[in-house]
Design a protein around this motif. Sequence first.
Motif: not given
Length: 493
Positions: A440-448
Amino acid sequence: MTPFTVPVEGLATDIRLPDGAGPFPAVLIRTPYDRRRHRAELRGWARRGFAALVQDVRGRHASPGEWHPYENEAADGAATARWIRRQPWSDGRLVATGASYAAHCSLVLALDAPTEARPDAVIAVVPALGPAETAREPSGVERLLARAGWWAAHGDRPDSDENALEKALAADPGLLTHLPLTGLPERLGRNLPSWPGLWRHRERGQLLSRAEHAGTPLLAVGGHHDHFTEDTVALWRRWGGPSARLLLGPWGHGLVAEPGPEAEPAHRVSLGELYVRWARRALAGDLAPGHRGAVGLGGSPLWVPADNEGEPRTQDIRLLHGSSFTADPERPVSSADLAVPTEGPPDRCLLVTPPLPRPLDVVGPAEVRLRATAHTPSADWAVRLVALTPEGVAQRLAVGVVRREEPPGREAEFTVRLGRLARRLPAGTRLRLEIAGHHFPAHARNPHTDDDPVTATRMVTSRREVDAGSVALRLPVLTSRPTPTGPAEEILR
């Protein structure tokens, strides 16, 4: 060579003609990034005997209408191509060219327009193939930073503010951490109705499937450090026209104007001159059939043929720490920082190879295979490969991210593809492998939580275990001295 501006099918178009009576072959650029930026490029084409045109796409800059990315380009391009071929200065031959979104305009003109409107040759530079390809990795993981920057700068507006996201981040460094991500326009203070719709595009490969039926020559150009490297190579491989050429150097999205840290003087190619020479041969039918190309080997002065790829070799690698770690969306592993924390609970699994006993040439796709466990129903596995030079400098080599959805606590075996490498690694280099839950922030965070990362309003931590003994780093290693070539030698044959 006096330039003039006319409305072509209602769209603002700059035209520059060569000296002389003509008629001439034409080259067309259709862009959302302001046609006035291409005046020097038009002069260059015209000096070399091409009628050169650049057009603002519908709804952008001086062209009227509404701006709907990726929607109107085939039809508008076809109308423009027909207009060009009716002009007394046109000899009927047309080259479509462009970079990034403008490459998309050229490609859909070649693949989707009626036959009589299609160009005779295409130069696609760092091509943005379509909304799904630009917004997501092949694994489906969202490319947050790049898309937020593009949409903030260009989305749903007739002009551009190139630094819009940078200014917004200066005012609110946590801008991209706020949930949900669909609320970004409000935090930017902008009306961006197309932003939520971008993330509904999930089907990749539609343009590539049509590329298999192409009928024109292609020159595809990209950089090892570009977002769209894989798409550029896939376009070249799948192009069905009479010939396809690939030029891939150690560059970023801006190509020679954005060299990577391993670029050498031999990689400073005069791209404009090469494009003109290729276009002349393509229009004359003088290109040999088939797929050829040249790839710049970073860290050395060499160019190698594009079909010269290494054999997959598993590298010796050992665990440093973090076989068990926690992926915390509130403290994600940074995509911008190569430093590794040395204190506190581990946030990634860290492995390293011994120093290379001799130089290693790696050319082709790299991957990591592993067995691992996540204790949440959804988990991203971000794998970053870093070169630690003998001088102690950390250099990013590759990143891959996959999304896995399995019952919590169930071990899974899977592969993370790291993309293509073209690099000479000197003796003494160590390779560091980081396995994390975020990039992150290159890729969105997985909320799990199994919720969509773009619309999620809640995130939880995810405990992870990596079977360190299962981790296999596979690099495409050239087993013999690479065959040197030159860009012109491969592109123009």
